[in-house]
Motif scaffolding. Structure first.
Motif, mmCIF file in Angstrom:
data_model
loop_
_atom_site.group_PDB
_atom_site.id
_atom_site.type_symbol
_atom_site.label_atom_id
_atom_site.label_comp_id
_atom_site.label_asym_id
_atom_site.label_seq_id
_atom_site.Cartn_x
_atom_site.Cartn_y
_atom_site.Cartn_z
ATOM 1 N N SER A 39 12.733 2.902 -0.817
ATOM 2 C CA SER A 39 11.899 2.741 -1.995
ATOM 3 C C SER A 39 12.597 1.803 -2.978
ATOM 4 C CB SER A 39 11.630 4.092 -2.660
ATOM 5 O OG SER A 39 10.714 4.859 -1.905
ATOM 6 N N TYR A 41 12.001 -1.120 -6.705
ATOM 7 C CA TYR A 41 11.227 -1.881 -7.678
ATOM 8 C C TYR A 41 11.508 -3.370 -7.506
ATOM 9 C CZ TYR A 41 10.788 2.375 -10.650
ATOM 10 O OH TYR A 41 10.523 3.614 -11.164
ATOM 11 N N THR A 63 6.322 -4.330 -9.128
ATOM 12 C CA THR A 63 5.928 -3.807 -7.821
ATOM 13 C C THR A 63 6.811 -2.632 -7.454
ATOM 14 O OG1 THR A 63 5.158 -5.972 -7.055
ATOM 15 C CG2 THR A 63 5.631 -4.334 -5.365
ATOM 16 N N HIS A 64 6.178 -1.550 -7.037
ATOM 17 C CA HIS A 64 6.904 -0.369 -6.567
ATOM 18 C C HIS A 64 6.682 -0.246 -5.076
ATOM 19 C CE1 HIS A 64 7.243 4.307 -6.416
ATOM 20 N NE2 HIS A 64 8.342 3.715 -5.977
ATOM 21 N N ASN A 66 7.012 2.160 -2.262
ATOM 22 C CA ASN A 66 7.104 3.619 -2.247
ATOM 23 C C ASN A 66 7.001 4.142 -0.820
ATOM 24 O OD1 ASN A 66 7.211 6.267 -3.030
ATOM 25 N ND2 ASN A 66 5.105 6.353 -3.782
ATOM 26 N N ASP A 113 2.043 11.508 -5.457
ATOM 27 C CA ASP A 113 2.247 10.150 -5.956
ATOM 28 C C ASP A 113 3.477 10.093 -6.852
ATOM 29 O OD1 ASP A 113 -0.101 9.685 -4.675
ATOM 30 O OD2 ASP A 113 -1.264 9.184 -6.462
ATOM 31 N N ARG A 143 -3.589 -2.707 -14.210
ATOM 32 C CA ARG A 143 -3.945 -2.675 -12.798
ATOM 33 C C ARG A 143 -5.458 -2.528 -12.676
ATOM 34 N NH1 ARG A 143 -1.577 1.705 -8.392
ATOM 35 N NH2 ARG A 143 -1.947 0.449 -6.528
ATOM 36 N N PHE A 151 2.438 4.553 -14.521
ATOM 37 C CA PHE A 151 2.088 3.947 -13.244
ATOM 38 C C PHE A 151 2.274 4.999 -12.157
ATOM 39 C CE2 PHE A 151 3.214 1.488 -9.431
ATOM 40 C CZ PHE A 151 2.197 0.551 -9.391
ATOM 41 N N SER A 153 2.023 5.829 -8.065
ATOM 42 C CA SER A 153 2.115 5.044 -6.854
ATOM 43 C C SER A 153 2.052 5.935 -5.609
ATOM 44 C CB SER A 153 3.432 4.257 -6.853
ATOM 45 O OG SER A 153 3.506 3.402 -5.748
ATOM 46 N N SER A 158 3.279 -0.810 -0.898
ATOM 47 C CA SER A 158 3.706 -1.514 -2.098
ATOM 48 C C SER A 158 2.549 -1.544 -3.083
ATOM 49 C CB SER A 158 4.143 -2.944 -1.760
ATOM 50 O OG SER A 158 5.304 -2.947 -0.962
ATOM 51 N N ASN A 159 2.821 -1.157 -4.315
ATOM 52 C CA ASN A 159 1.790 -1.058 -5.337
ATOM 53 C C ASN A 159 2.238 -1.841 -6.559
ATOM 54 O OD1 ASN A 159 0.173 1.216 -3.938
ATOM 55 N ND2 ASN A 159 2.273 1.977 -3.981
ATOM 56 N N SER A 160 1.366 -2.719 -7.037
ATOM 57 C CA SER A 160 1.757 -3.639 -8.097
ATOM 58 C C SER A 160 0.881 -3.476 -9.334
ATOM 59 C CB SER A 160 1.670 -5.091 -7.619
ATOM 60 O OG SER A 160 2.572 -5.333 -6.552
#
Length: 291
Positions: A39, A41, A63-64, A66, A113, A143, A151, A153, A158-160
């Motif tokens: 994981s 950032y 961007t995370h 995860n 999450d 977002r 945020f 996730s 990958s979540n931005s």
């Protein structure tokens, strides 16, 4: 208006989870993978126009990554980011520091999450522009067109989100109405309408007793005693819903507050002075433009 170029590096993690790598780069990772990747950032900057004391703008993209990991018992920690901003007028680099709080949630719980928060939204560093001192203030994650305080996730991807910020005068609050959602999805009552308010200043604002209202009589909401809007914080006042994550405020009205064709939201302080207003639809152009 200034054209600036941004870049970022992750500098520290406290307390330190296992297997941290990428310190002092734009991509930091941690944890022992469980069938997937680590994981982490990343921060990607760019070139944007910034107006001192002006509207919110995109500072860069967060961007995370995860993935399920073994955290070694460290599931809550702070990750510090330094954003370097180059002002094109003088080609000088200035660094602004922010802190992200990470919660590596259990993957088998009711809310798996992972959560990313911003406990430090105002940079301790400042810059002097036209004789005034300004600091950078992060006002949220953007977002899918929506700006939020936190945020969330999901696992395995990958979540931005864009990081939205302003350059604000040091030591001064700046409370504005940013939007009115005047068409709710709840039939008849439109209970999920809301007014969004943000403090884009560098100092907290005591808004106890402040009045939010539309143009029609009886459509008033008064903020309760002890209400403080922190620097960079964003809240919503719903027509007839309560959402703790955005402050928990509601008109408590059984019918729609905001006219679908056009209306104006007014924010008034305890002295009766207009702090901010926001007009839309047929009312567009009536406001003072403070939002």
């Amino acid at each position: 208006m200034s054209e600036v170029t941004t870049s970022g590096t992750w500098t520290t993690v406290t307390p330190t989870p296992p297997n941290v790598s990428g310190l002092h780069t734009g991509h930091i990772t941690w944890g022992v993978p469980v069938g997937g990747g680590k994981s982490g950032y990343s921060f990607t900057g760019g070139t944007v126009d910034v107006e001192a004391g002006g509207p919110e703008t995109t500072l860069g993209t967060f961007t995370h990554q995860n993935f399920p990991i073994m955290g070694g018992g460290v599931n809550r920690f702070d990750v510090d980011l330094v954003v370097r901003i180059r002002f094109q007028e003088d080609a000088e680099d200035r660094d602004f520091s922010f802190r992200f709080h990470h919660f590596e949630t259990p993957n088998d719980g009711p809310t798996p999450d992972d959560e990313v928060d911003l406990p430090t939204r105002v940079s301790p560093e400042s810059v002097t522009i036209d004789g005034e001192e300004y600091a950078a203030v992060i006002t949220g994650f953007k977002r899918n067109g929506e700006i939020v305080n936190k945020f969330f996730s999901p696992e395995n991807g990958s979540n931005s989100a864009d990081i939205v910020a302003v350059l604000s005068r040091v030591g001064v609050p700046d409370v504005v109405i940013t939007t009115v959602r005047h068409k709710g999805s709840v039939k008849y009552t439109q209970a999920d309408e809301y007014v969004e308010i943000v403090n884009r200043g560098t100092a907290h604002a005591d808004i106890s007793g402040w009045l939010l209202h539309a143009d029609d009589p009886g459509q008033n909401f008064t903020f309760p005693p002890g209400t403080t809007l922190r620097a960079g914080q964003r809240i919503r006042v719903y027509t007839n819903e309560v959402h703790a994550e955005s402050g928990g405020y509601s008109f408590g009205s059984g019918r729609a507050v905001w006219n679908d064709k056009g209306d104006t939201a007014h924010l008034i302080d305890t002295e009766g002075a207009l702090v901010s207003d926001y007009s839309y639809g047929t009312d567009a152009g009536r406001g003072t433009g403070t939002a």
